[in-house]
Design a protein around this motif. Sequence first.
Motif, short mmCIF file in Angstrom:
data_model
loop_
_atom_site.label_atom_id
_atom_site.label_comp_id
_atom_site.label_asym_id
_atom_site.label_seq_id
_atom_site.Cartn_x
_atom_site.Cartn_y
_atom_site.Cartn_z
N ASP A 89 0.86 -1.18 0.00
CA ASP A 89 0.00 0.00 0.00
C ASP A 89 0.90 1.23 0.00
O ASP A 89 1.57 1.52 0.99
N GLY A 90 0.93 1.93 -1.13
CA GLY A 90 1.80 3.10 -1.21
C GLY A 90 1.64 3.81 -2.55
O GLY A 90 0.87 3.39 -3.41
N GLY A 91 2.41 4.91 -2.68
CA GLY A 91 2.34 5.69 -3.90
C GLY A 91 3.51 5.40 -4.82
O GLY A 91 4.17 4.36 -4.72
N ALA A 92 3.73 6.33 -5.71
CA ALA A 92 4.84 6.18 -6.65
C ALA A 92 6.18 6.26 -5.92
O ALA A 92 6.28 6.82 -4.82
N VAL A 154 0.74 -10.14 -16.93
CA VAL A 154 1.41 -9.07 -16.19
C VAL A 154 2.80 -8.87 -16.78
O VAL A 154 3.55 -9.84 -16.93
N GLN A 155 3.13 -7.63 -17.13
CA GLN A 155 4.45 -7.30 -17.65
C GLN A 155 5.04 -6.15 -16.83
O GLN A 155 4.30 -5.37 -16.22
N VAL A 156 6.36 -6.06 -16.84
CA VAL A 156 7.04 -4.99 -16.10
C VAL A 156 7.98 -4.25 -17.05
O VAL A 156 8.54 -4.84 -17.99
N VAL A 157 8.14 -2.95 -16.79
CA VAL A 157 9.05 -2.10 -17.56
C VAL A 157 9.91 -1.34 -16.55
O VAL A 157 9.42 -0.41 -15.90
N PRO A 158 11.17 -1.71 -16.38
CA PRO A 158 12.03 -0.98 -15.43
C PRO A 158 12.27 0.46 -15.88
O PRO A 158 12.33 0.75 -17.07
N TRP A 164 12.87 1.53 -9.80
CA TRP A 164 11.41 1.49 -9.85
C TRP A 164 10.99 1.13 -11.27
O TRP A 164 11.82 1.07 -12.18
N GLY A 165 9.73 0.91 -11.47
CA GLY A 165 9.30 0.50 -12.80
C GLY A 165 7.79 0.56 -12.95
O GLY A 165 7.05 0.82 -12.00
N ASP A 166 7.36 0.30 -14.16
CA ASP A 166 5.92 0.27 -14.47
C ASP A 166 5.44 -1.18 -14.52
O ASP A 166 6.17 -2.08 -14.92
N LYS A 184 9.28 -1.65 -5.78
CA LYS A 184 9.25 -3.12 -5.66
C LYS A 184 8.38 -3.73 -6.75
O LYS A 184 7.58 -4.65 -6.51
N PHE A 185 8.50 -3.23 -7.94
CA PHE A 185 7.59 -3.63 -9.02
C PHE A 185 7.74 -5.10 -9.40
O PHE A 185 6.77 -5.73 -9.81
N ARG A 186 8.94 -5.64 -9.30
CA ARG A 186 9.12 -7.07 -9.65
C ARG A 186 8.40 -7.97 -8.64
O ARG A 186 7.73 -8.93 -9.02
N GLU A 187 8.57 -7.68 -7.35
CA GLU A 187 7.90 -8.49 -6.33
C GLU A 187 6.38 -8.38 -6.44
O GLU A 187 5.65 -9.37 -6.30
#
Length: 210
Positions: A89-92, A154-158, A164-166, A184-187
Amino acid sequence: MATTPLSPSTAAAAAAAAAAAAATSAAGRHLPSAKPPPYSLPVTVTRPRTSSNRPVTKLHVSSSSSETAAAAAATAAAAQPKEETVFFDGGAHYGDLAVNLLLGFTLLWLPLTLAAVSRAFYLRYRFTNLRVTVVSGLTGQDRSDFSYKVIEDVQVVPRFIGEWGDIVITLKDGTKVDLRSVPKFREIAKYCLAMAEKAVVLKEEGPKGF
């Protein structure tokens, strides 16, 4: 021995009594004796059943009471709502704001700096064991929730150097949800895949800007 002669009235009465006795005995000989009617049992008339074209339904009843009780307990447990626990639970990420503020002194980067400030103050992500929630707006009036059951991919973009990442979440109806500058976008992405009962294999692209 001398016989006393009867008077005419006495003789007539005796003759009438004898005639009545003779008539009664004769009637008794000719009348049949009254016998009680034989006892009769009640008779029930059953109509024959006619054949019907209705389908025959077979009922299978379980004889084991323990299996029935176990099934009822499992149904009751499934009907009860699960307790919601928060995974994140948090922001950018704060690094997104810091880097964009440093680059915001140039007029060319100013629009991106304003977008980073907006994300830092008005955007919030929440990942629980039941849903994904995105809250935005000045007072948090814009809110969108969706369950893990509707997640297809689900995909991630560092971003920057991978601090951090999208996270790009594709729903089953084709909708894409883009979560920008997530710490913590990967987790978090792996958690989403696990909760959606998908293979926990991240599709990661190379770092792209800030």
